[in-house]
Design a protein around this motif. Sequence first.
Motif, mmCIF file in Angstrom:
data_model
loop_
_atom_site.group_PDB
_atom_site.id
_atom_site.type_symbol
_atom_site.label_atom_id
_atom_site.label_comp_id
_atom_site.label_asym_id
_atom_site.label_seq_id
_atom_site.Cartn_x
_atom_site.Cartn_y
_atom_site.Cartn_z
ATOM 1 N N ASN A 506 46.974 -3.469 91.391
ATOM 2 C CA ASN A 506 48.374 -3.179 90.780
ATOM 3 C C ASN A 506 48.424 -1.724 90.626
ATOM 4 O O ASN A 506 47.620 -1.085 90.260
ATOM 5 C CB ASN A 506 48.837 -4.022 89.556
ATOM 6 C CG ASN A 506 48.660 -5.518 89.965
ATOM 7 O OD1 ASN A 506 49.625 -6.117 90.585
ATOM 8 N ND2 ASN A 506 47.777 -5.982 89.194
ATOM 9 N N PRO A 507 49.926 -1.143 90.529
ATOM 10 C CA PRO A 507 50.019 0.334 90.169
ATOM 11 C C PRO A 507 49.715 0.189 88.696
ATOM 12 O O PRO A 507 49.599 -0.888 87.960
ATOM 13 C CB PRO A 507 51.737 0.514 90.611
ATOM 14 C CG PRO A 507 51.808 -0.554 91.554
ATOM 15 C CD PRO A 507 50.973 -1.910 91.239
ATOM 16 N N GLY A 508 49.817 1.437 88.287
ATOM 17 C CA GLY A 508 49.604 1.648 86.726
ATOM 18 C C GLY A 508 50.758 1.697 86.088
ATOM 19 O O GLY A 508 51.762 1.108 86.527
ATOM 20 N N VAL A 509 50.892 1.888 84.896
ATOM 21 C CA VAL A 509 52.043 2.227 83.948
ATOM 22 C C VAL A 509 52.914 3.001 84.376
ATOM 23 O O VAL A 509 52.566 3.860 85.055
ATOM 24 C CB VAL A 509 51.710 2.326 82.498
ATOM 25 C CG1 VAL A 509 50.678 1.382 81.865
ATOM 26 C CG2 VAL A 509 50.955 3.771 82.511
ATOM 27 N N PRO A 510 54.368 2.790 84.196
ATOM 28 C CA PRO A 510 55.425 3.705 84.933
ATOM 29 C C PRO A 510 55.026 5.002 84.190
ATOM 30 O O PRO A 510 54.773 5.357 83.176
ATOM 31 C CB PRO A 510 56.499 3.223 84.216
ATOM 32 C CG PRO A 510 56.236 1.591 83.994
ATOM 33 C CD PRO A 510 55.017 1.640 83.647
ATOM 34 N N PRO A 545 59.102 -3.891 87.720
ATOM 35 C CA PRO A 545 58.947 -3.330 86.643
ATOM 36 C C PRO A 545 60.053 -3.686 85.530
ATOM 37 O O PRO A 545 61.229 -4.297 85.787
ATOM 38 C CB PRO A 545 59.298 -1.734 86.945
ATOM 39 C CG PRO A 545 60.351 -1.677 87.900
ATOM 40 C CD PRO A 545 59.769 -2.766 88.660
ATOM 41 N N ASN A 546 59.748 -3.668 84.284
ATOM 42 C CA ASN A 546 60.432 -4.148 83.148
ATOM 43 C C ASN A 546 61.412 -2.763 82.942
ATOM 44 O O ASN A 546 60.898 -1.619 82.395
ATOM 45 C CB ASN A 546 59.838 -4.261 81.837
ATOM 46 C CG ASN A 546 59.435 -5.921 82.083
ATOM 47 O OD1 ASN A 546 60.077 -6.666 82.827
ATOM 48 N ND2 ASN A 546 57.891 -6.072 81.508
ATOM 49 N N LEU A 547 62.883 -2.826 83.114
ATOM 50 C CA LEU A 547 63.698 -1.836 82.806
ATOM 51 C C LEU A 547 64.542 -2.125 81.605
ATOM 52 O O LEU A 547 64.935 -3.123 81.486
ATOM 53 C CB LEU A 547 64.450 -1.244 84.097
ATOM 54 C CG LEU A 547 63.677 -1.078 85.222
ATOM 55 C CD1 LEU A 547 64.776 -0.857 86.382
ATOM 56 C CD2 LEU A 547 62.941 0.254 85.189
ATOM 57 N N SER A 580 61.128 2.502 81.178
ATOM 58 C CA SER A 580 59.902 1.460 81.567
ATOM 59 C C SER A 580 58.810 1.737 81.056
ATOM 60 O O SER A 580 58.515 2.986 81.436
ATOM 61 C CB SER A 580 59.848 1.389 82.887
ATOM 62 O OG SER A 580 59.307 0.314 83.329
ATOM 63 N N GLY A 581 58.120 1.179 80.091
ATOM 64 C CA GLY A 581 56.871 1.608 79.403
ATOM 65 C C GLY A 581 57.343 3.043 78.750
ATOM 66 O O GLY A 581 58.112 2.884 77.933
#
Length: 731
Positions: A506-510, A545-547, A580-581
């Motif tokens: 997975n990608p990293g944190v935003p 992502p959680n926005l 996001s994050g």
Amino acid sequence: MIKLLKLSITFVILGIITLFATNNAYAANISEFTLTPDSTTPAVSTNHTVTFRTSSVGAIPQGGMIKITYPAGFNLNNVTLGGYSGNLGNPTITKVVDTVFLTLDSTSNIGNSSLISFQLLHVINSSANGNYSVNVETRNSSGQNIDGPNQSALFTIGQVQTLDHFNVVPSVTNTTVGNDVNLTITAQNNSNNTITSYNGTPALSGLATSPNATTPYYGPIVFTNGIANVTIRSYSSQANQFVTVTDNGKTGNSGVINFAFGTLGTINITPSSTQTIIAGQTIQFTVTGTDSYGNIRAGDTFIWTNANNTGLFSNTLAGTYQIKATSGSISSSSVNVTINPAALDHITISPNSNQTIKAGDTLQFTASAYDQFGNVRNDVIFWVGTNSNGLFTTNLVGTYDVNATVGNISSTNTIVTVKHAETINHLTISPINTHLSNTDQSQTYIVWALDQYGNSWDISNQASFSTTDPKGAFSNNIYNAGKVGTWQVTATYGNKSITTSVTIDNPGVPSRIDIISTTEIIYINTIHQFSANAYDADNNLLSNPNLAWIVVEGLDNATIDSTGRFMANKVGNYKVKVISGNASQIFSIEVKDISTKSTNSITNKSEGSIPNSTTTSISSTKSPGQTTIKENKDTIVEVADDSLGKIKASEIVTEGLEAEEVKNTNRWLLTLSIIIGLAILGLSYWGYTIWSVPIEETLSESSMVKPINNINIDKSLPKESIDKQDDKTRW
């Protein structure tokens, strides 16, 4: 009468006893009594010397006398007193036929055991040849006997031809063995007069046989006029030798003749046989020097070979030694002494310092067993850490102890360090085919080099690393993930390399957010849908992502829900923040009145992403059934806790807003004037409905998301973010 008779008899007996006691009270024997005439010639006037010793009770008091009685034939008429000794004082002499009386004066006395000597002058010897003696008696002044009478030793007058003894006179009394000594032997009578008629052949004896059995020499004896000269020779240095002359029981001896040892001829040491001892033991040798006849010499100085100056052998070094003594040019025979090693004391090995070799190499050890004196022993040695011959060999890296043992005695340890071989056979790497959950993670790789024997060593800090990850990179041996996917990781050292795979799931944190708008015109009371893409630090797009959307400027007149739908009820400029994050983006919105029909633009004025290091953050506080996410600058976004415990923004959809929008549009189509009036009335009503009625009362049960009644209001947020009326959230 009877009583008188008994008394008379008693007195008679006492008188007899008293008389007897008076005559014999001092009777004892004189001693050392001799009479020596100056001449033994018959019928000549000569002097006689009388000598005797009184008894132990024979003291002669003052006025006492000495009585000398001669045998018949001696004429004493002209006798006078000559010299004398023995405290005689001033004695007087009287003569009566054959008796001479010598009387002490009134001031002199002679004590007990006193030696007395005096000379009688002008005694005419008897005319007859023969052996004579005189008697001597001592008396007190009353004439009572003290000592004696005793007879003197015999003396001879004239020539007596009867052999009494031999007089033997050596020419020397000190000589050397083997030298001639002349003896003069005289045959004498009892008056020590030579018997001129003697011509016998007496026997000679008395000299010792030498140690080497050489007998003494006695020459022939021939007497002339009673005298003989004879040559003798002794080969023994034995002490107290003398020659005895014997004939028919008549003897004479020469007195002691000292025969000194001869010149050094032989040296002998003892023990004389081969000796075997243990190191530490000693042997005391003694030495004797002898002359040619075997007589032991004294006073010689000897030099020892392999012994100290007293003949003590105390060497401790194992081996065979020859012991001998030397004096001048003469040496003893050699005696062999063999020293064997003593008991085992210690063991040494070589090499005895710590060693380092490479796998596959060998190291030969040797060991020696010693006694306490350093003598090498012939013990059977057992090896620890090597083969039975002391050869160390192994292919495995490590440290090894090597020592040698005999019984309960061991050498010191030599530590052998075995290192890997110089040539690298291949490499290994760890981990292999690993997964990383996102691109923000890193992975440390360990690389080992292995030699042909399988020994490994860490070369992680020396190896070089590479990856096919286009956005990944290595810092030394640490891989920092870049792009989602499966990539190759390769470690290289010298001409060897090894490759493994790594998969980033997975990608990293935003890290960055890009705003996407569906339109360029925004009017008041009109819903506008905003969207955004979140990217990690490596520019990987986050798929879901959680926005969180927040109105940060103009909150009183605008709302935006969790899906990014924005609506404002007043013309003006607004700012919205999407989070996001730890990443965020703020953009500006200009809202115009719909009557202007001008293009409402969205100014996507990026005020920059809020990096992870800023103070802007969303905190999550969960309790059963509810979650409040607080953005600590501006406003509140509610999210609900689903059944899996995951946090996601609730999607608030207001269908009533869409219906009202349709109504307003139709009014414009009927008539402009009605629309204007009704629009004002409708907007007022609609505004009242939206802004004054709690959100849970305006949303129907058919809305997309049920109202959230358990919203926590975080009163620490900015003032404009909180509706003070009934603590209700306004959109």
